[in-house]
Design an enzyme around this catalytic site. Structure first.
Site, mmCIF file in Angstrom:
data_model
loop_
_atom_site.group_PDB
_atom_site.id
_atom_site.type_symbol
_atom_site.label_atom_id
_atom_site.label_comp_id
_atom_site.label_asym_id
_atom_site.label_seq_id
_atom_site.Cartn_x
_atom_site.Cartn_y
_atom_site.Cartn_z
ATOM 1 C CG ASP A 155 -2.275 1.148 0.836
ATOM 2 O OD1 ASP A 155 -2.508 1.219 0.079
ATOM 3 O OD2 ASP A 155 -1.674 1.778 2.351
ATOM 4 C CB SER A 156 0.063 4.864 -1.186
ATOM 5 O OG SER A 156 -0.764 4.607 -0.438
ATOM 6 C CB CYS B 99 -3.080 0.513 -2.637
ATOM 7 S SG CYS B 99 -2.820 3.051 -3.299
ATOM 8 C CD GLU C 162 -1.343 8.169 6.092
ATOM 9 O OE1 GLU C 162 -0.431 8.873 5.798
ATOM 10 O OE2 GLU C 162 -1.913 7.221 5.252
ATOM 11 C CB CYS D 234 -9.095 4.771 -0.432
ATOM 12 S SG CYS D 234 -7.919 5.448 0.439
ATOM 13 C CG HIS E 127 -6.083 5.801 4.215
ATOM 14 N ND1 HIS E 127 -4.939 4.460 3.455
ATOM 15 C CD2 HIS E 127 -5.303 5.880 4.623
ATOM 16 C CE1 HIS E 127 -3.167 5.597 3.376
ATOM 17 N NE2 HIS E 127 -3.496 5.939 4.526
HETATM 18 N N1 DGL Z 1 -4.727 3.488 0.002
HETATM 19 C C1 DGL Z 1 -4.541 4.039 -0.205
HETATM 20 C C2 DGL Z 1 -6.246 3.431 -1.160
HETATM 21 O O1 DGL Z 1 -6.225 2.382 -1.341
HETATM 22 C C3 DGL Z 1 -5.168 5.771 -0.635
HETATM 23 C C4 DGL Z 1 -3.575 5.815 0.044
HETATM 24 C C5 DGL Z 1 -3.329 7.553 -0.899
HETATM 25 O O2 DGL Z 1 -3.977 8.297 -1.758
HETATM 26 O O3 DGL Z 1 -1.899 7.399 -0.937
HETATM 27 O O4 DGL Z 1 -6.663 4.096 -2.734
#
Ligand code: DGL
Length: 275
Positions: free
Chosen positions: A11-12, A74, A159, A193, A195
């Site tokens: 993931d990012s 991600c 975050e 997403c 997050h």
């Molecule tokens: N967790 C990432 C996703 O599922 C988004 C986070 C980011 O923008 O880096 O898209």
């Protein structure tokens, strides 16, 4: 002990840990290695080329660690990099290497859950701009209407630990108001997403009771289980010593502190210099 061939989960940043948690719950025996590219996160507002380049660097690193199978946990990386990596890069990276994303398993399922034929997608700017969800859902469920809403403030709120207060409510209400104003019939709303599940309780407060609010972790875990059953040669390659390793491209202290909330248990990460 079998030669290490962990399943790579990428993931990012932290979000993919919410997916890894569900995957481990479903398939605890496998070895897992997680990489969060926190130093270059968020990916959500970055260009196609940049997300592709960063994701490919990380995928190569997983392969160097002995992984045969990598999950892009991600949405942004799945939307902007997966197809090119699969089509252009994988053939040159080894015949037995595979990279899977989170969009396909979700879009395969989502149309079967709606009774009104209208689904809502909450995601980053990048995922929305890629149009991956409407395009993929149309392949499986051509009659289903897809409404998208980009929620660029939600990842920073998570975050920065600000997702559980009145400031977060403002943005949650705003984005939900936008999507339900155009998609009045929506009865399935996807947090597209990784997050967003952390904000699930706050989001739920502003979503009509009859609407099903969906997160991806369980869907992806179920789909991986199914994939490994359909591909016994891949299941045999992946090692099963029950190990878990965590890497971040940024501070390990920050990662370990945040990661616990996403993963639901203690995390001790290693630092990785990449790029
Ligand atoms: N967790 C990432 C996703 O599922 C988004 C986070 C980011 O923008 O880096 O898209």
């Amino acid at each position: 002990m079998q030669k290490a061939n962990p399943i790579g989960v990428f993931d990012s940043g932290y979000g993919g840990l919410s997916v890894l948690k569900e995957i481990i719950g479903k398939l605890p025996g496998y070895d897992y290695i997680y990489l969060g590219d926190n130093a270059r996160a968020p990916y959500g507002n970055r260009s196609f080329d940049t997300v592709y380049e960063y994701t490919l660097q990380c995928v190569r690193w997983f392969f160097d660690q002995g992984c045969s199978l990598v999950i892009l946990a991600c949405n942004t990386a799945s939307a902007k990099a997966l197809r090119t990596i699969q089509q252009r890069d994988l053939p040159g990276l080894g015949a037995e290497k595979r990279v899977l994303g989170v969009i396909r398993p979700t879009t395969e399922l989502i149309g079967s859950l709606t009774e009104t034929g209208s689904v809502g997608i909450l995601a980053t700017n990048g995922t929305v701009a890629s149009n991956s969800y409407p395009v993929e859902i149309a392949k499986f469920y051509p009659g289903v209407k897809v409404y998208q809403e980009a929620c660029p403030m939600w990842v920073p709120l998570v975050e920065n630990d600000e997702y559980d207060n009145a400031g977060a409510d403002f943005f949650i209400r705003k984005n939900l108001h936008n999507i339900f104003t155009v998609g009045k019939q929506i009865d399935v709303l996807l947090m597209a997403c990784t997050h967003y599940p952390l904000m699930k309780d706050r989001i739920r407060e502003h979503v009509p009771v009859q609407v099903r609010l969906l997160s991806q972790g369980e869907i992806v875990a179920e789909s991986l289980d199914d994939y490994l059953m359909r591909h016994p040669e891949m299941a045999a390659l992946c090692s099963k010593n029950g190990t878990r390793e965590f890497y971040t491209t940024d501070s390990t202290t920050d990662f370990d502190n945040h990661a616990t909330r996403f993963f639901g248990g203690p995390v001790k990460s290693h630092h990785l210099q990449i790029g």
